[in-house]
Design a protein around this motif. Structure first.
Motif, PDB file in Angstrom:
ATOM      1  N   ALA A   1       0.827  -1.210   0.000  1.00  0.00           N
ATOM      2  CA  ALA A   1       0.000   0.000   0.000  1.00  0.00           C
ATOM      3  C   ALA A   1       0.857   1.255   0.000  1.00  0.00           C
ATOM      4  N   LEU A   2       2.007   1.199   0.647  1.00  0.00           N
ATOM      5  CA  LEU A   2       2.888   2.358   0.690  1.00  0.00           C
ATOM      6  C   LEU A   2       3.591   2.599  -0.643  1.00  0.00           C
TER       7      LEU A   2
ATOM      8  N   VAL B   1      -3.099   0.454  -4.588  1.00  0.00           N
ATOM      9  CA  VAL B   1      -3.241  -0.433  -3.429  1.00  0.00           C
ATOM     10  C   VAL B   1      -3.542   0.389  -2.182  1.00  0.00           C
ATOM     11  N   HIS B   2      -2.921   1.560  -2.094  1.00  0.00           N
ATOM     12  CA  HIS B   2      -3.166   2.455  -0.955  1.00  0.00           C
ATOM     13  C   HIS B   2      -4.634   2.890  -0.929  1.00  0.00           C
TER      14      HIS B   2
ATOM     15  N   LEU C   1      -7.140   1.237  -2.226  1.00  0.00           N
ATOM     16  CA  LEU C   1      -7.903   0.047  -1.853  1.00  0.00           C
ATOM     17  C   LEU C   1      -7.847  -0.186  -0.350  1.00  0.00           C
ATOM     18  N   GLN C   2      -6.705   0.074   0.242  1.00  0.00           N
ATOM     19  CA  GLN C   2      -6.566  -0.093   1.693  1.00  0.00           C
ATOM     20  C   GLN C   2      -7.524   0.834   2.440  1.00  0.00           C
ATOM     21  N   HIS C   3      -7.497   2.125   2.099  1.00  0.00           N
ATOM     22  CA  HIS C   3      -8.386   3.081   2.753  1.00  0.00           C
ATOM     23  C   HIS C   3      -9.848   2.704   2.527  1.00  0.00           C
ATOM     24  N   LEU C   4     -10.177   2.329   1.285  1.00  0.00           N
ATOM     25  CA  LEU C   4     -11.561   2.008   0.954  1.00  0.00           C
ATOM     26  C   LEU C   4     -12.042   0.789   1.731  1.00  0.00           C
ATOM     27  N   SER C   5     -11.189  -0.232   1.835  1.00  0.00           N
ATOM     28  CA  SER C   5     -11.608  -1.446   2.544  1.00  0.00           C
ATOM     29  C   SER C   5     -11.743  -1.198   4.039  1.00  0.00           C
ATOM     30  N   PHE C   6     -10.866  -0.378   4.624  1.00  0.00           N
ATOM     31  CA  PHE C   6     -11.022  -0.015   6.028  1.00  0.00           C
ATOM     32  C   PHE C   6     -12.369   0.687   6.244  1.00  0.00           C
ATOM     33  N   PHE C   7     -12.663   1.642   5.378  1.00  0.00           N
ATOM     34  CA  PHE C   7     -13.863   2.461   5.545  1.00  0.00           C
ATOM     35  C   PHE C   7     -15.130   1.646   5.310  1.00  0.00           C
ATOM     36  N   VAL C   8     -15.157   0.868   4.214  1.00  0.00           N
ATOM     37  CA  VAL C   8     -16.356   0.093   3.884  1.00  0.00           C
ATOM     38  C   VAL C   8     -16.599  -0.991   4.929  1.00  0.00           C
ATOM     39  N   SER C   9     -15.544  -1.689   5.353  1.00  0.00           N
ATOM     40  CA  SER C   9     -15.736  -2.734   6.366  1.00  0.00           C
ATOM     41  C   SER C   9     -16.202  -2.125   7.682  1.00  0.00           C
ATOM     42  N   ALA C  10     -15.740  -0.908   7.991  1.00  0.00           N
ATOM     43  CA  ALA C  10     -16.206  -0.227   9.203  1.00  0.00           C
ATOM     44  C   ALA C  10     -17.677   0.151   9.069  1.00  0.00           C
ATOM     45  N   LEU C  11     -18.095   0.618   7.893  1.00  0.00           N
ATOM     46  CA  LEU C  11     -19.504   0.936   7.663  1.00  0.00           C
ATOM     47  C   LEU C  11     -20.369  -0.309   7.846  1.00  0.00           C
ATOM     48  N   VAL C  12     -19.923  -1.432   7.289  1.00  0.00           N
ATOM     49  CA  VAL C  12     -20.673  -2.692   7.427  1.00  0.00           C
ATOM     50  C   VAL C  12     -20.742  -3.099   8.897  1.00  0.00           C
ATOM     51  N   PHE C  13     -19.618  -2.995   9.598  1.00  0.00           N
ATOM     52  CA  PHE C  13     -19.575  -3.378  11.008  1.00  0.00           C
ATOM     53  C   PHE C  13     -20.528  -2.524  11.837  1.00  0.00           C
ATOM     54  N   TRP C  14     -20.414  -1.197  11.713  1.00  0.00           N
ATOM     55  CA  TRP C  14     -21.258  -0.323  12.532  1.00  0.00           C
ATOM     56  C   TRP C  14     -22.720  -0.403  12.111  1.00  0.00           C
ATOM     57  N   TRP C  15     -22.980  -0.632  10.838  1.00  0.00           N
ATOM     58  CA  TRP C  15     -24.368  -0.807  10.400  1.00  0.00           C
ATOM     59  C   TRP C  15     -24.976  -2.035  11.076  1.00  0.00           C
ATOM     60  N   ALA C  16     -24.229  -3.135  11.083  1.00  0.00           N
ATOM     61  CA  ALA C  16     -24.732  -4.365  11.701  1.00  0.00           C
ATOM     62  C   ALA C  16     -24.954  -4.185  13.194  1.00  0.00           C
ATOM     63  N   ILE C  17     -24.060  -3.451  13.861  1.00  0.00           N
ATOM     64  CA  ILE C  17     -24.137  -3.299  15.312  1.00  0.00           C
ATOM     65  C   ILE C  17     -25.185  -2.262  15.712  1.00  0.00           C
ATOM     66  N   ILE C  18     -25.231  -1.140  14.993  1.00  0.00           N
ATOM     67  CA  ILE C  18     -26.103  -0.027  15.389  1.00  0.00           C
ATOM     68  C   ILE C  18     -27.488  -0.142  14.764  1.00  0.00           C
ATOM     69  N   ARG C  19     -27.546  -0.573  13.497  1.00  0.00           N
ATOM     70  CA  ARG C  19     -28.815  -0.600  12.773  1.00  0.00           C
ATOM     71  C   ARG C  19     -29.354  -2.012  12.614  1.00  0.00           C
ATOM     72  N   GLY C  20     -29.051  -2.891  13.552  1.00  0.00           N
ATOM     73  CA  GLY C  20     -29.568  -4.250  13.490  1.00  0.00           C
ATOM     74  C   GLY C  20     -31.089  -4.272  13.535  1.00  0.00           C
ATOM     75  N   GLY C  21     -31.666  -5.394  13.167  1.00  0.00           N
ATOM     76  CA  GLY C  21     -33.113  -5.493  13.077  1.00  0.00           C
ATOM     77  C   GLY C  21     -33.844  -5.244  14.380  1.00  0.00           C
ATOM     78  N   GLU C  22     -33.188  -5.503  15.525  1.00  0.00           N
ATOM     79  CA  GLU C  22     -33.855  -5.336  16.809  1.00  0.00           C
ATOM     80  C   GLU C  22     -33.709  -3.931  17.372  1.00  0.00           C
ATOM     81  N   GLY C  23     -32.996  -3.053  16.708  1.00  0.00           N
ATOM     82  CA  GLY C  23     -32.803  -1.704  17.223  1.00  0.00           C
ATOM     83  C   GLY C  23     -32.021  -1.729  18.533  1.00  0.00           C
ATOM     84  N   ALA C  24     -32.367  -0.823  19.437  1.00  0.00           N
ATOM     85  CA  ALA C  24     -31.642  -0.705  20.693  1.00  0.00           C
ATOM     86  C   ALA C  24     -31.743  -1.972  21.533  1.00  0.00           C
ATOM     87  N   ARG C  25     -32.805  -2.753  21.347  1.00  0.00           N
ATOM     88  CA  ARG C  25     -32.942  -3.985  22.117  1.00  0.00           C
ATOM     89  C   ARG C  25     -31.884  -5.020  21.728  1.00  0.00           C
ATOM     90  N   GLY C  26     -31.288  -4.861  20.547  1.00  0.00           N
ATOM     91  CA  GLY C  26     -30.232  -5.771  20.126  1.00  0.00           C
ATOM     92  C   GLY C  26     -28.837  -5.285  20.493  1.00  0.00           C
TER      93      GLY C  26
END
Length: 242
Positions: free
Chosen positions: A113-114, A119-120, A122-147
């Motif tokens: 990447a350096l 490649v650099h 792609l590195q930034h994009l994959s960090f950002f997109v995977s973080a969006l997927v992670f936080w979406w799953a955790i924060i916007r899960g189907g159960e809302g705050a109960r999950g």
């Protein structure tokens, strides 16, 4: 509510700009510690704020009604919708995000990447997109705050494994990435720069993860309390008189 979402959306993109188009970006070519700050801003500040703002729901209103219906139906029932639901299942999102973080910090990939701008990017994009997927799953899960109860465990486990990576960088006796030769202007050797980067990932980044986990835990307790209160009211409701 709308004001909070607007502020979250604005703040998320401001953090993206801070990471990628501010003086921090050229500095990251010289200092590994600055590069680490870039990644943590994208993962821990920009991504969760953008998820909290729920921009997709608002963006759909930019399309005509027919297009809105088509897009909602396509992303709900098409293969993209199925893929998205599987990718944003909490365990899958947690695993994807963790895999991306550890893979890119392997010397062979980080060095690539350096040396190569594509490649650099792609590195930034994959960090950002995977973080969006992670936080979406955790924060916007189907159960809302109960999950959020389960979400707290995923955030905490992410804190543990990223802190472990930070500790490995901090206590290593040799630089992992020879392309970073230190900076005479900053008064840091390559090893000292790496140790500082490891500390950034370990301590302040770990603290942000823990703060988010605590916030989610508080929201979960509130949601559970409201559910229990509502159930108690229904249970105590007097029977109708005949």
């Amino acid at each position: 509510m709308l004001v909070r979402k607007a502020l979250a959306y604005t703040g998320g993109w401001l953090f993206v700009a801070m990471a990628l188009v501010s003086p921090l970006d050229p500095l990251s070519d010289v200092l590994f510690s600055a590069h680490m700050v870039q990644h943590e801003i994208l993962i821990l500040l920009a991504a969760p704020l953008l998820v909290l703002s729920r921009p997709i729901a608002v963006a759909l209103w930019a399309f005509p009604r027919g297009w809105r219906r088509f897009l909602v139906r396509f992303f709900s029932t098409g293969w993209i919708g199925r893929f998205w639901r599987r990718a944003t299942a909490p365990f899958a999102a947690w695993a994807i995000h963790g895999f991306v973080i550890w893979t890119w910090h392997a010397p062979v990939f980080f060095q690539a990447a350096l040396r190569h701008e594509d490649v650099h990017t792609l590195q930034h994009l994959s960090f950002f997109v995977s973080a969006l997927v992670f936080w979406w799953a955790i924060i916007r899960g189907g159960e809302g705050a109960r999950g959020y109860g389960a979400g707290v465990l995923y955030v905490f486990s992410t804190t543990v494994h990223t802190s472990l990576l930070g500790a490995l960088l901090t206590f290593s006796r040799q630089p992992w990435y020879p392309a970073y030769g230190g900076s005479a202007a900053a008064g840091l050797s390559a090893l000292e720069d790496q140790q500082l980067a490891g500390l950034i990932m370990w301590v302040p980044a770990g603290a942000i993860y823990l703060l988010i986990a605590l916030g989610m835990f508080a929201a979960w307790l509130e949601a559970v309390g409201k559910s229990a209160g509502g159930a108690a009211v229904r249970f105590r409701a007097p029977l109708p008189r005949g």
